[in-house]
Write an enzyme that holds these catalytic residues in place. Structure first.
Site, PDB file in Angstrom:
ATOM      1  N   TYR A  89       0.839  -1.216   0.000  1.00 32.04           N
ATOM      2  CA  TYR A  89       0.000   0.000   0.000  1.00 32.04           C
ATOM      3  C   TYR A  89       0.872   1.263   0.000  1.00 32.04           C
ATOM      4  O   TYR A  89       0.672   2.179   0.793  1.00 32.04           O
ATOM      5  CB  TYR A  89      -0.943   0.032   1.217  1.00 32.04           C
ATOM      6  CG  TYR A  89      -1.703  -1.255   1.433  1.00 32.04           C
ATOM      7  CD1 TYR A  89      -2.492  -1.792   0.414  1.00 32.04           C
ATOM      8  CD2 TYR A  89      -1.627  -1.930   2.646  1.00 32.04           C
ATOM      9  CE1 TYR A  89      -3.175  -2.987   0.612  1.00 32.04           C
ATOM     10  CE2 TYR A  89      -2.309  -3.117   2.846  1.00 32.04           C
ATOM     11  CZ  TYR A  89      -3.080  -3.640   1.822  1.00 32.04           C
ATOM     12  OH  TYR A  89      -3.743  -4.820   2.014  1.00 32.04           O
ATOM     13  N   LYS A 124      21.599  -7.754  21.521  1.00 34.17           N
ATOM     14  CA  LYS A 124      20.411  -7.014  21.961  1.00 34.17           C
ATOM     15  C   LYS A 124      19.324  -8.050  22.224  1.00 34.17           C
ATOM     16  O   LYS A 124      18.170  -7.889  21.832  1.00 34.17           O
ATOM     17  CB  LYS A 124      19.986  -6.005  20.878  1.00 34.17           C
ATOM     18  CG  LYS A 124      18.931  -5.008  21.319  1.00 34.17           C
ATOM     19  CD  LYS A 124      19.390  -4.035  22.381  1.00 34.17           C
ATOM     20  CE  LYS A 124      18.206  -3.301  22.982  1.00 34.17           C
ATOM     21  NZ  LYS A 124      18.556  -2.460  24.142  1.00 34.17           N
ATOM     22  N   ASP A 129      23.519  -0.998  23.442  1.00 38.76           N
ATOM     23  CA  ASP A 129      23.417   0.338  24.067  1.00 38.76           C
ATOM     24  C   ASP A 129      24.552   0.536  25.077  1.00 38.76           C
ATOM     25  O   ASP A 129      25.196   1.601  25.119  1.00 38.76           O
ATOM     26  CB  ASP A 129      22.041   0.591  24.702  1.00 38.76           C
ATOM     27  CG  ASP A 129      21.338  -0.668  25.190  1.00 38.76           C
ATOM     28  OD1 ASP A 129      21.841  -1.783  24.907  1.00 38.76           O
ATOM     29  OD2 ASP A 129      20.304  -0.567  25.864  1.00 38.76           O
ATOM     30  N   ASP A 162      28.340  -1.951  11.952  1.00 38.37           N
ATOM     31  CA  ASP A 162      28.402  -0.763  11.095  1.00 38.37           C
ATOM     32  C   ASP A 162      28.383   0.510  11.958  1.00 38.37           C
ATOM     33  O   ASP A 162      29.225   1.406  11.815  1.00 38.37           O
ATOM     34  CB  ASP A 162      27.189  -0.792  10.151  1.00 38.37           C
ATOM     35  CG  ASP A 162      27.297   0.225   9.024  1.00 38.37           C
ATOM     36  OD1 ASP A 162      28.292   0.979   8.983  1.00 38.37           O
ATOM     37  OD2 ASP A 162      26.379   0.281   8.187  1.00 38.37           O
ATOM     38  N   ASP A 210      31.783   3.444  13.201  1.00 37.68           N
ATOM     39  CA  ASP A 210      31.914   4.895  13.009  1.00 37.68           C
ATOM     40  C   ASP A 210      32.369   5.509  14.328  1.00 37.68           C
ATOM     41  O   ASP A 210      33.179   6.427  14.366  1.00 37.68           O
ATOM     42  CB  ASP A 210      30.579   5.534  12.587  1.00 37.68           C
ATOM     43  CG  ASP A 210      30.497   5.730  11.064  1.00 37.68           C
ATOM     44  OD1 ASP A 210      31.048   4.870  10.351  1.00 37.68           O
ATOM     45  OD2 ASP A 210      29.892   6.721  10.613  1.00 37.68           O
TER      46      ASP A 210
END
Ligand SMILES: NC(=O)c1ccc[n+]([C@@H]2O[C@H](COP(=O)([O-])OP(=O)(O)OC[C@H]3O[C@@H](n4cnc5c(N)ncnc54)[C@H](O)[C@@H]3O)[C@@H](O)[C@H]2O)c1
Length: 353
Positions: free
Chosen positions: A147, A189, A222, A246, A250
């Site tokens: 949709y 996680k 986290d 990933d 950084d």
């Protein structure tokens, strides 16, 4: 006559070609001095500009062409003129899967002479090696949209974790840790993602049993993000899924001074396919064309490539020359607080070589 190694070069977009050409200069210089082989570079113009001309990121016979090489050196892919998901899914992600480059090795090291944005970090105090799973996880192209454009629109994106996929990257991480400080941290996680990440944790425990000499930790993503800033010196080898690896790399790049220093290798350890080496950074459209991109990440990536091809002396020479330029304090590009050009930094590396 000296043997030759064939290397495919995909400069890509933005600063990609700018830094890659400097890496080629440095690799040629190192190899001509330290190893008895010659390097044959084949430049491939695959990029967003190529996409705009042809509607494809690479030609149909591109895989066959790449497979004729010993390795691939890549700059960066991504342009403001083409949506990122088109460019990424047109070349980089399929390349990692098609050639089964399941290890994404991302070292982070604080070189002498480089100021970390973290307070009071001594040279070498940050020294970690991230093993990012590179072929499945959250980047598997599984899902769809329904949709489209309607208020009832649905998007489904499915992460794929396989026992084999988790196991092989974890084994490699443990083997790597045996060459270093014998400590592996797994990023998870599993508190929130009770299928894929619980499998990840279980496999980690299974694999760890085979390496009683290696210390292990399991850390929620986290908490890991916090500890990469709070106590990065506590990490040695880190193993993470595609998305978590990933993002964390950084962070590991910037705490060691600049995105312009972070190198990486996308490795098929079985050597059934050519492995691919690239700086962690992207095409940096904000500085592209100005001649001020930091070429050191691309050079260190070329060093990893040479090491993979068995040219360890040349690889070490490149790393030592980069370290010497950084220790000297100049020349350096603006991302490291200087005002030198890409070429001036390369010339300095060549002098040390
Ligand atoms: N592997 C890849 O090819 C790859 C990786 C990341 C992003 N990208 C793409 O690159 C484009 C730009 O992405 P972004 O801005 O999020 O990330 P980026 O890494 O290109 O840039 C982030 C910041 O770091 C700086 N920077 C990066 N590399 C540098 C270098 N060598 N020298 C000096 N400064 C440097 C940039 O100027 C910018 O301020 C997007 O299209 C993105 O999809 C590609």
């Amino acid at each position: 006559m000296a043997a030759s190694k064939k290397i495919a070069v995909i400069g890509g977009d933005g600063i990609g070609p700018e830094v890659i050409e400097q890496a080629v200069r440095v690799a040629d210089a190192a190899v001509s001095r330290h190893d008895r082989v010659s390097l044959e570079w084949q430049r491939l113009p695959w990029s967003s500009a190529f996409y705009k001309q042809t509607g494809k990121m690479m030609p149909d016979d591109g895989w066959d062409l790449l497979q004729q090489h010993d390795a691939i050196l890549l700059g960066a892919i991504g342009s403001p003129e083409v949506p990122d998901h088109v460019t990424l899914h047109g070349l980089l992600l399929p390349l990692r899967r098609r050639f089964d480059l399941y290890l994404n090795l991302r070292p982070a090291y604080l070189f002498e002479g480089v100021q970390s944005p973290l307070r009071d970090k001594a040279p070498g105090s940050i020294d970690m090696l991230v093993y990012r799973e590179n072929t499945e996880g959250e980047y598997a192209p599984i899902g769809g949209r329904l949709y489209v454009g309607a208020p009832s629109e649905i998007a489904v994106q499915t992460a794929v974790f396989t026992r084999r996929g988790c196991e092989r990257v974890m084994r490699a991480a443990f083997e790597g840790a045996r060459q270093r400080r014998r400590k592996v941290t797994s990023i998870t996680k599993s508190n929130a993602q009770q299928f894929g990440m619980v499998l990840w944790d279980e496999v980690f425990k299974d694999v760890a049993r085979n390496y009683p000499d290696v210390q292990t930790h399991s850390l929620l993503i986290d908490a890991a993000a916090m500890d990469f800033v709070r106590k990065p010196e506590s990490f040695d080898v880190v193993v993470a899924s595609n998305l978590f690896g990933d993002i964390l790399t950084d962070l590991s790049a910037i705490i060691t001074g600049s995105m312009g220093l972070a190198a990486s290798g996308n490795i098929n350890p079985e050597r059934a396919f050519p492995s691919m080496f690239e700086p962690v950074h992207g095409s940096a459209p904000d500085i592209a064309g100005k001649g001020i991109a930091n070429p050191l990440a691309a050079m260190l990536s070329a060093g990893m490539l040479l090491d993979h091809l068995g040219l360890g002396k040349s690889a070490r020479a490149i790393r030592n020359a980069v370290a010497a330029v950084l220790k000297a304090g100049k020349p350096r590009t603006p991302d490291l607080g200087g005002n030198a050009t890409t070429t001036a930094v390369t010339d300095a590396v060549l002098t040390f070589l």
